[in-house]
Design a protein around this motif. Structure first.
Motif, short mmCIF file in Angstrom:
data_model
loop_
_atom_site.label_atom_id
_atom_site.label_comp_id
_atom_site.label_asym_id
_atom_site.label_seq_id
_atom_site.Cartn_x
_atom_site.Cartn_y
_atom_site.Cartn_z
N MET A 705 43.93 -55.45 -18.43
CA MET A 705 43.50 -54.94 -17.13
C MET A 705 44.31 -55.56 -16.01
N ASN A 706 44.53 -56.87 -16.09
CA ASN A 706 45.32 -57.55 -15.06
C ASN A 706 46.75 -57.04 -15.03
N GLN A 707 47.27 -56.73 -16.22
CA GLN A 707 48.65 -56.25 -16.34
C GLN A 707 48.84 -54.89 -15.68
N ALA A 708 47.82 -54.04 -15.75
CA ALA A 708 47.96 -52.66 -15.28
C ALA A 708 47.47 -52.45 -13.85
N VAL A 709 46.91 -53.49 -13.24
CA VAL A 709 46.27 -53.31 -11.94
C VAL A 709 47.06 -53.99 -10.85
N GLN A 710 47.25 -53.29 -9.73
CA GLN A 710 47.89 -53.88 -8.58
C GLN A 710 46.90 -54.78 -7.85
N LYS A 711 47.39 -55.50 -6.87
CA LYS A 711 46.63 -56.59 -6.26
C LYS A 711 45.27 -56.15 -5.73
N ARG A 712 45.22 -55.06 -4.96
CA ARG A 712 43.97 -54.70 -4.29
C ARG A 712 43.23 -53.56 -4.97
N ASP A 713 43.70 -53.10 -6.10
CA ASP A 713 43.02 -52.00 -6.79
C ASP A 713 41.69 -52.47 -7.36
N LYS A 714 40.68 -51.62 -7.23
CA LYS A 714 39.39 -51.87 -7.87
C LYS A 714 39.41 -51.20 -9.24
N THR A 715 39.02 -51.95 -10.26
CA THR A 715 39.08 -51.43 -11.63
C THR A 715 37.69 -51.20 -12.19
N VAL A 716 37.64 -50.20 -13.08
CA VAL A 716 36.39 -49.85 -13.77
C VAL A 716 36.64 -49.97 -15.26
N MET A 717 35.73 -50.60 -15.98
CA MET A 717 35.79 -50.66 -17.43
C MET A 717 34.55 -49.98 -17.98
N VAL A 718 34.76 -49.02 -18.90
CA VAL A 718 33.65 -48.29 -19.51
C VAL A 718 33.63 -48.61 -20.99
N GLY A 719 32.53 -49.13 -21.49
CA GLY A 719 32.47 -49.50 -22.90
C GLY A 719 31.06 -49.48 -23.43
N ASN A 720 30.93 -49.86 -24.72
CA ASN A 720 29.60 -49.82 -25.35
C ASN A 720 29.35 -50.92 -26.35
N GLY A 721 30.35 -51.71 -26.70
CA GLY A 721 30.19 -52.67 -27.79
C GLY A 721 30.17 -54.11 -27.34
N ILE A 722 29.82 -55.00 -28.28
CA ILE A 722 29.83 -56.44 -28.01
C ILE A 722 31.24 -56.90 -27.64
N ASN A 723 32.25 -56.29 -28.28
CA ASN A 723 33.62 -56.68 -28.00
C ASN A 723 34.10 -56.21 -26.62
N ASP A 724 33.28 -55.41 -25.93
CA ASP A 724 33.63 -54.96 -24.58
C ASP A 724 32.98 -55.80 -23.50
N MET A 725 32.06 -56.68 -23.88
CA MET A 725 31.21 -57.31 -22.86
C MET A 725 32.01 -58.21 -21.92
N LEU A 726 33.05 -58.88 -22.40
CA LEU A 726 33.85 -59.72 -21.51
C LEU A 726 34.58 -58.85 -20.48
N ALA A 727 35.16 -57.74 -20.95
CA ALA A 727 35.87 -56.83 -20.04
C ALA A 727 34.92 -56.18 -19.05
N LEU A 728 33.71 -55.84 -19.50
CA LEU A 728 32.73 -55.23 -18.61
C LEU A 728 32.31 -56.21 -17.51
N ALA A 729 32.19 -57.47 -17.87
CA ALA A 729 31.81 -58.48 -16.89
C ALA A 729 32.96 -58.83 -15.96
N TYR A 730 34.19 -58.77 -16.46
CA TYR A 730 35.36 -59.16 -15.68
C TYR A 730 35.78 -58.09 -14.69
N ALA A 731 35.67 -56.82 -15.06
CA ALA A 731 36.11 -55.72 -14.20
C ALA A 731 35.32 -55.70 -12.89
#
Length: 832
Positions: A705-731
């Motif tokens: 996510m950090n790699q694909a996002v410019q400085k001021r862009d707001k990012t959304v992460m959509v997921g459903n699994g335990i392996n997504d929970m870090l990304a869901l919390a970080y986005a």
């Protein structure tokens, strides 16, 4: 009379109805019961009093539910104890005329003489006073209900604070009308004033009435202004009170000296209009909040239980896993439960917003939020009430309504800046004009302070956010915070997990490629390994592991009986347990987040998951093409097979991706699956391959996510699994889809309650519309106030006109912020 059909009028409610075959006198069983109770109490005069009225049908109710009125946890919200007496605030539905009020009072007088009730016919609000030592509240409610009326706790009506507001408005209005009458000599030609003594007396009376308005009617404004001034903080009330006090003191001085302008009428109308406007603003905000809370009414906080012939009510927060209860038609299921008796249709409309019925059978699991359509269901809770859907949502809603987001803080800051500008402008205006005409200086300064009140800035954000939250709940969307709405409305990039989010999440094994050479070096045969894998179908929650377990179950092999135990690892381990396995030591099953699964069997370690997780040996495998995603199987650090799985893309995924692009957002995929399948799904959906990241561990998803996002862009992460929970919390915005794991839902800032991605676009539309409404409110309020300020500075409006113009700004903002709704315009297009 035709074909045995008889037309009659009900003896209780007088409604016409048809009776086929046999003669009846009542249109429903409720009316029959109400008539029986009324005649039994010898209150037949009720029907004479109500001859010209059409009564409501007799109420029918579950008698056991009435007992909840005696629960202290329940009744402390609407009951007050004063010594030996208790006062209950109730709302009575079904009142049609004075005869209804007469009937209830007479029935209570005959049955419970010490009980007294005051009823408002127009609103249905009532205050019931009784002695808890001699009678119970439930018995009184049961009596009123048996007369044909529906009784519920009073959650609306005129509360104590609202009553005080109405009194202040009434007093201020009275004073204003009288001041206007006494101010008449100041507005007519002097020849109509026959006695100067009367003219001066009228001024003194106006001064006295204006004093009441300032120090009683405007007391709440005066108090808050002073409190915040002592704390060196500014509020929107301060410029108003400054203007009022300047006008009051100047007018008072002129009253004492007997000459000059007075503005008592302007003061009174300002306070009256301000109090009235704020009263209705408060009601609108409370109404919007009630929409939010109203979706989870009192019936969702209590369950009915039956032990033998005895029925009782239990608060949901005391319901434990394994407890039995029942629901009747119209009742919601408060926690995830299992049906032990009963079958029929249910609907999840209260959660998803769709009234699509589903058939529920004995033995099935029913999710919290389902509502029974026609039949009774006996259920067993499979989760505790404190951890249930409604308990969690109630907490989230409280946080949501109290939380201050970025726009709330911005509105406070903007209001403060505008306040400082108003004070500076008005002070300069007063100083410039004072030397030439003090009266004109006061008049223009007061008008400027009044017309430019920044009240609208304070109400725009909370009202808009509350409206968005209410519309979200109505459409199966839970916004946990205001910041979630704000960030989603400004988001530029949306990343999706693949499996279970863009696809059904029900993969199937389509191919298994065995490494025969590696198998021959093991003590376990291929048949034994497949038989061991059968346990995964019942004892792993992961969709891939369950798919492999189902495949293993379908294989015609002969071994039976595996018994597994669970082994904890950092709270990320699934609950497992397996039936018997041969005579060997029971295997231990554990899952490692984002890596795979381990089955320990005697001295052997079987692994399923990523290639490096299964084996550290550098061994090449033949590519499997783009048929599906690949999971590796290994034993004791040796890779022995590739398992190829395939999943189906959700039908709504493609139109959603296309609509995201139309909205100016960039979609992407961050998945733990291999590059081949991830790119294949991306190609099918029209997602740019530069925004596709595969083979991502939970920590790598954050890096991607950090790699694909410019400085001021707001990012959304959509997921459903335990392996997504870090990304869901970080986005900036984490969105958990309907069937997501509990850990994913806890990590996300937005939860979609419907199936699949159906509620994703409505969430974006609500967020973007909310931000648009706030901006419109800010622009309107700023423009309106600046125009008004200019007119006041040039003497085009006087304080009285300014007082009328001031609340128009706030009312306009209320209309802009609250009068909108969500609509579906096309297959994947939503507007609000």
């Amino acid at each position: 009379m035709n074909d045995g059909v008889i037309n009659r009028k009900c003896k209780h409610c007088s409604n016409s109805f048809e009776v086929k075959g046999t003669l009846e006198h009542f249109c429903c069983s409720g009316c029959r019961a109400a008539h029986s109770m009324i005649t039994g109490l010898e209150l037949d005069d009720f029907y004479n009093l109500s001859e010209k009225s059409v009564l409501s049908k007799g109420a029918t109710f579950d008698d056991s539910l009435v007992e909840v009125f005696d629960e202290q946890v329940f009744n402390n919200k609407f009951c007050e104890v004063n010594g030996k007496n208790t006062e209950a605030k109730l709302h009575i539905d079904g009142l049609t005329c004075y005869a209804c009020v007469w009937l209830i009072k007479k029935a209570l007088e005959k049955k419970v003489p010490e009980a007294q009730i005051d009823i408002s016919l127009s609103s249905g609000e009532s205050r019931l006073n009784f002695s808890a030592e001699h009678t119970s509240l439930s018995s009184l409610v049961r009596l009123i209900s048996s007369l044909g009326y529906s009784v519920r706790p009073s959650v609306g009506g005129v509360e104590q604070g609202a009553a005080k507001d109405l009194v202040r408005i009434g007093v201020s209005t009275f004073c204003f009308l009288n001041i206007m009458m006494f101010a008449l000599p100041d507005y007519v030609d002097s020849r109509f004033v026959t006695e100067r003594g009367f003219w001066q007396l009228f001024r003194w009376i106006s001064f006295f009435l204006a004093t009441i308005v300032i120090f009683y009617g405007a007391y709440p404004l005066l108090k808050t202004s002073w409190i915040y001034l002592r704390r060196f903080k500014i509020t929107v009330d301060q410029p108003i009170m400054l203007a009022l006090l300047i006008a009051y003191l100047y007018s008072g001085m002129n009253t004492f000296v007997g000459s000059g302008e007075i503005y008592f009428d302007s003061i009174a109308i300002v306070v009256t209009l301000l109090l009235t406007g704020r009263f209705f603003q408060k009601k609108i905000v409370q109404s919007a909040e009630a929409q939010v809370r109203g979706r989870f009414d009192l019936s969702m906080h209590y369950v009915k239980q039956q032990v033998g012939d005895k029925k009782k009510i239990l608060p949901v927060n005391k319901l434990e896993s394994g407890d039995g209860y029942y629901i009747l038609p119209g009742d919601p299921v408060p926690v995830d439960s299992k049906v032990i008796k009963g079958q029929g249709e249910i609907t999840y409309e209260q959660i998803t917003g769709e009234a699509k019925p589903e058939m529920l059978l004995e033995g099935q699991i029913v999710r919290a939020g389902a509502v029974a359509s026609a039949n009774r269901f006996d259920l067993i809770a499979i989760e505790s009430g404190g951890a249930g859907l409604f308990a969690r949502m109630d907490t989230l809603l409280q946080q949501m309504l109290l939380e201050q987001g970025i726009y709330t803080k911005f509105s406070d800051k903007l209001g403060g800046i505008f306040f400082a500008f108003i004070i500076l402008f008005s002070s300069s205006l007063l100083l410039i004009l004072w030397s030439s005409s003090p009266e004109e200086a006061i008049r223009r300064t007061v008008a400027a302070l009044l017309v430019a009140c920044p009240c609208a800035f304070a109400i725009a954000v909370p009202l808009t956010m509350t409206k968005a939250t209410a519309l979200g709940l109505k459409n199966g969307i839970i916004f946990k915070t205001q910041k979630a709405i704000e960030n989603l409305g400004r988001a530029k990039k949306v990343f999706f997990d693949k499996t279970g989010t863009l696809t059904y999440g029900r993969p199937e094994v389509i191919k298994v490629i065995w490494d025969i050479q590696a198998l021959n070096t093991l003590s376990l045969s291929k048949e034994m390994i497949i038989d061991i894998l059968k346990v995964l179908e019942d004892y792993s929650s992961h969709h891939v592991a369950r798919a492999i377990g189902l495949w293993a179950q379908a294989q015609p092999l002969g071994l039976r009986g595996v018994k597994a135990s669970k082994q904890d690892e950092h709270d990320l381990i699934s609950d497992h347990g397996v039936d018997e396995f041969m005579e060997a030591t029971p295997p231990k099953i554990k899952e490692q987040l984002g890596q795979g699964l381990i089955i320990m069997l005697d001295h052997n370690e079987i692994r399923l998951g990523r290639k490096k997780f299964v084996s550290t040996q550098d061994k090449e495998f033949a590519p499997v093409g783009d048929e599906g995603s690949t999971v590796f199987l290994g034993i004791d650090n040796k890779s022995i097979a590739q398992i190829v799985l395939s999943d189906t893309i959700l039908p709504e995924a493609q139109p959603i991706i296309q609509q995201i692009k139309k909205l100016g957002m960039i979609p992407g995929i961050i998945s733990g699956d291999g590059a081949t399948i991830s790119l294949s799904v991306a190609h099918s959906l029209g997602i740019d391959k530069n925004y596709v990241f595969s083979d991502a561990t939970p920590f790598e998803k954050i890096k991607n996510m950090n790699q694909a996002v410019q400085k001021r862009d707001k990012t959304v992460m959509v997921g459903n699994g335990i392996n997504d929970m870090l990304a869901l919390a970080y986005a900036d915005v984490g969105i958990a889809v309907g069937d997501a794991s509990q850990k994913a839902k806890d990590s996300a800032s937005i939860c979609l309650l419907g199936e699949g991605l159906h509620n994703f676009l409505p969430a974006i539309t609500l967020s973007q519309t909310a931000l648009k409404k706030i901006k419109i409110c800010f622009i309107f309020a700023s423009s309106y106030n600046l125009i008004g300020l200019t007119l006041a500075a040039f003497g085009k409006i006087n304080p009285a006109v300014a007082a009328v113009l001031m609340p128009i700004s706030s009312v306009s903002v209320v209309i802009i912020a609250s009068r909108w709704r969500l609509q579906k315009k096309g297959n994947a297009e939503w507007r609000a």
